[in-house]
Design an enzyme around this catalytic site. Structure first.
Site, PDB file in Angstrom:
ATOM      1  N   TYR A 147      78.002   8.670  21.504  1.00  0.00           N
ATOM      2  CA  TYR A 147      78.656   9.895  21.024  1.00  0.00           C
ATOM      3  C   TYR A 147      80.165   9.857  21.240  1.00  0.00           C
ATOM      4  O   TYR A 147      80.926  10.367  20.431  1.00  0.00           O
ATOM      5  CB  TYR A 147      78.050  11.135  21.693  1.00  0.00           C
ATOM      6  CG  TYR A 147      76.697  11.518  21.117  1.00  0.00           C
ATOM      7  CD1 TYR A 147      76.562  11.838  19.761  1.00  0.00           C
ATOM      8  CD2 TYR A 147      75.563  11.562  21.907  1.00  0.00           C
ATOM      9  CE1 TYR A 147      75.326  12.180  19.228  1.00  0.00           C
ATOM     10  CE2 TYR A 147      74.320  11.904  21.384  1.00  0.00           C
ATOM     11  CZ  TYR A 147      74.210  12.216  20.044  1.00  0.00           C
ATOM     12  OH  TYR A 147      72.998  12.550  19.518  1.00  0.00           O
ATOM     13  N   GLU A 188      52.409   2.096  43.091  1.00  0.00           N
ATOM     14  CA  GLU A 188      52.388   2.356  41.640  1.00  0.00           C
ATOM     15  C   GLU A 188      52.292   3.840  41.301  1.00  0.00           C
ATOM     16  O   GLU A 188      53.075   4.356  40.529  1.00  0.00           O
ATOM     17  CB  GLU A 188      51.212   1.624  40.971  1.00  0.00           C
ATOM     18  CG  GLU A 188      51.075   1.979  39.493  1.00  0.00           C
ATOM     19  CD  GLU A 188      50.023   1.159  38.750  1.00  0.00           C
ATOM     20  OE1 GLU A 188      49.589   0.124  39.269  1.00  0.00           O
ATOM     21  OE2 GLU A 188      49.652   1.559  37.622  1.00  0.00           O
ATOM     22  N   ASP A 216      47.496  -0.784  40.981  1.00  0.00           N
ATOM     23  CA  ASP A 216      46.124  -0.850  40.498  1.00  0.00           C
ATOM     24  C   ASP A 216      45.693  -2.303  40.321  1.00  0.00           C
ATOM     25  O   ASP A 216      46.507  -3.158  39.970  1.00  0.00           O
ATOM     26  CB  ASP A 216      45.993  -0.143  39.138  1.00  0.00           C
ATOM     27  CG  ASP A 216      46.038   1.375  39.272  1.00  0.00           C
ATOM     28  OD1 ASP A 216      45.896   1.885  40.403  1.00  0.00           O
ATOM     29  OD2 ASP A 216      46.201   2.047  38.237  1.00  0.00           O
TER      30      ASP A 216
END
Lengths: 375, 375
Positions: B107, B203, B255
């Site tokens: 911008y 996690e 996991d």
């Protein structure tokens, strides 16, 4: 399962005692029925849009009062047992000042023998039932969501407690430098001290970081909260409890597009349709919309992007079906203006006028006239 | 554009001075060529997989040294000008101790007249070029990513500074109760004090919240970091700087599935293929894999889910193509074991044995033998 040394003495919420009392009463009721050789029942509110009512004065969607009855029969015995075990788990959590995510509760059930859940959606449904049954939010039952989110900086002291010593911890959100205080998943136990004039709730992490970096909260005497997109339950509940207990206004600063207006602002303010039994706790009815308004795009000559098809669909849908947008003429008009202009503007588009134009010009100009904020 | 009162005196990093010096030298070089009526050039590293080499000893993918030359010609004049303006913006940011997100930089360019960018991907590419040109990470140039992420609790004092007063701020991560310290988007200026024995990187937000709630960091004398899924740049850089400067090991707890192993752990440890010019700064080569290992699923009798098709594809692909998995026989074997068992297990599956089994049994047992952690 309760942790050694765990104790409830420091969480010190009246709400805990109330929930424990309600659990005990419902258990005694069921136990009494069984002892009297009657069929025990539980009355659960119907959780669907057809059982929702919108009261502008209360400011959020709420349950209309229909109930379904779960009676112990051969067909319902498993669900009935699961519901009771879930209530028992909640009691254990509250008494040991512990927490369990929805997923953990599902895994805990693997030890419930015949009452174990086969899939997590089953245990989620039972948890939702229990939540609606006691008419409290899941967090008050010790069940917490998986996701975390929401950062805070500025003129606020959060009071938490050390679980081991019971000592109060005063967390001064003016002392985090370029970092921030990360809202915990459950905020029920927090207390607040503040002399801030308002809470400024911000959509993007980038804009939040700019305002934090420049200590904007000093200049404006406020509290900055970053939602990082659609606010999590914890973030919404945190803002709500803070605004309620300290009686300070909440101003919301998001992208000027249908997503920022309906998915983020509307959800924060009045809640969502599919979880009406929760809106009472998670909505922030005092929230007002600071910007980016469709009119800001014109007034501040912001660089824009064309509305995407999904934006157009979302805006049209809101005008036609969203009870909130339909209720407030200002919002219907704003959505129509956006559709007519065919463009959207991000909050960071203000950088066109200089990186800190937002701090030096935009926010001071807007905050000088809060009565002009959209409802 | 620099903010009044802004000053660089407190950021106090040698890296700032080095970058400013490099910017000044490259500008003088280009200016000198132009004054001598020669065509100015910039030599940029080629950013692609073909220009990447893997050195196990250094522990991350790195650039192989091919360079492309950008010479000022009629065809390149716009990109050349944009590159220089981007460098000038960086200089301004460093000198005024300010920051700009990629989107803000885009911008800002709207005021560069003919050098303005039409779309953000164009400005992102030029920013990547500038980053590779100076062989530093974007954050050192004052450019920050949009996204935020990473929470910290435990035995760590983070030292930041108050931008207005210049005073050091000592942020004690043992004092946040159930909340946490939220890692800022840029962490280059932070310093650390700690006597922790290791960093435990987690996690899921749910598991992090459990360990925080129970003050696990006291018991284990460690620092807890929540990634909340795939770690952001800031989170990875934070762990790296902390582990490097304090020389403490990093243990990762995710996991037990191909996603946790490759997308999360592998990215954290050695980086990713498509941004090799950054891995030097963002990888954490000292990271070791605590669990959930495929063998844990057997040893701890964890409840599992069947591997989804995407899991199977990911695991097969890793065995075949991932230089990291291919390099370590242990990882190839682990992936093969997972495929053979056909199941995956979430870290919260440990809750089957009781909500705090992870604290009382699993983590202590694993931490007793860190030499067994996967590489």
């Amino acid at each position: 399962m309760p942790r050694k040394g765990a104790s409830n003495k420091n969480s010190g919420q009246g709400s805990n005692k109330k929930v424990l009392k309600a659990i005990r009463e419902s258990a005694e009721n069921i136990h009494g029925k069984i002892m009297a050789r009657k069929k025990p029942t539980m009355k659960l509110p119907v959780r669907s849009l057809s059982n929702v009512r919108y009261q502008p004065r209360r400011g959020f969607f709420e349950m209309a009062g229909q109930k379904k009855e779960r009676t112990l029969t051969v067909n319902t015995v498993k669900t009935f047992a699961q519901t009771l075990r879930m209530v028992a788990l909640s009691k254990e959590l509250i008494e040991s000042d512990d927490i369990a995510t929805k997923r953990e509760a599902y895994y805990v059930s693997k030890n419930w023998e015949d009452a174990r859940f086969a899939e997590q959606p089953e245990s989620d449904t039972v948890m939702d039932d229990v939540e609606a049954f006691f008419a409290v939010n899941r967090e008050q039952l010790g069940f917490i969501p998986e996701e975390k989110g929401g950062d805070v900086a500025g003129r606020l002291i959060v009071i938490d407690h050390d679980r081991d010593t019971g000592k109060a911890l005063r967390i001064d959100c003016t002392k985090f430098g370029s970092g921030a205080y990360s809202i915990p998943i459950s905020v029920e136990q927090l207390q607040f001290e503040t002399k801030a004039k308002f809470i400024l709730v911000i959509e993007t992490a980038g804009m939040f970081q700019r305002l934090v970096k420049h200590n904007y909260w000093k200049q404006a005497n406020c509290i900055l909260v970053s939602m990082g997109g659609v606010p999590t339950r914890a973030c919404r509940r945190f803002i709500r409890r803070l605004a309620d207990t300290k009686k300070i206004p909440v101003y919301v600063f998001v992208d000027g597009d249908p997503y920022g207006i309906t998915n983020i602002y509307r959800t924060l303010k009045v809640g969502s349709g599919n979880a009406a039994h929760l809106n009472e706790f998670f909505c922030v009815p005092q929230a007002r919309f600071l910007g980016i308004t469709p009119q800001d795009i014109v007034d501040y000559k912001l660089p824009t992007h064309p509305l995407k098809e999904v934006d157009i669909k979302r805006a049209r849908d809101a005008i036609k079906n969203d009870p909130f947008v339909r209720h407030f003429q200002e919002w219907t008009k704003a959505m129509e203006q956006l559709l007519k202009m065919g463009v959207r503007a991000e909050q960071q588009a203000l950088a066109k006028h200089g990186l800190n134009y937002v701090i030096d010009t935009y926010l001071p100009e807007k905050l000088a006239k809060p009565e002009r904020f959209l409802p």
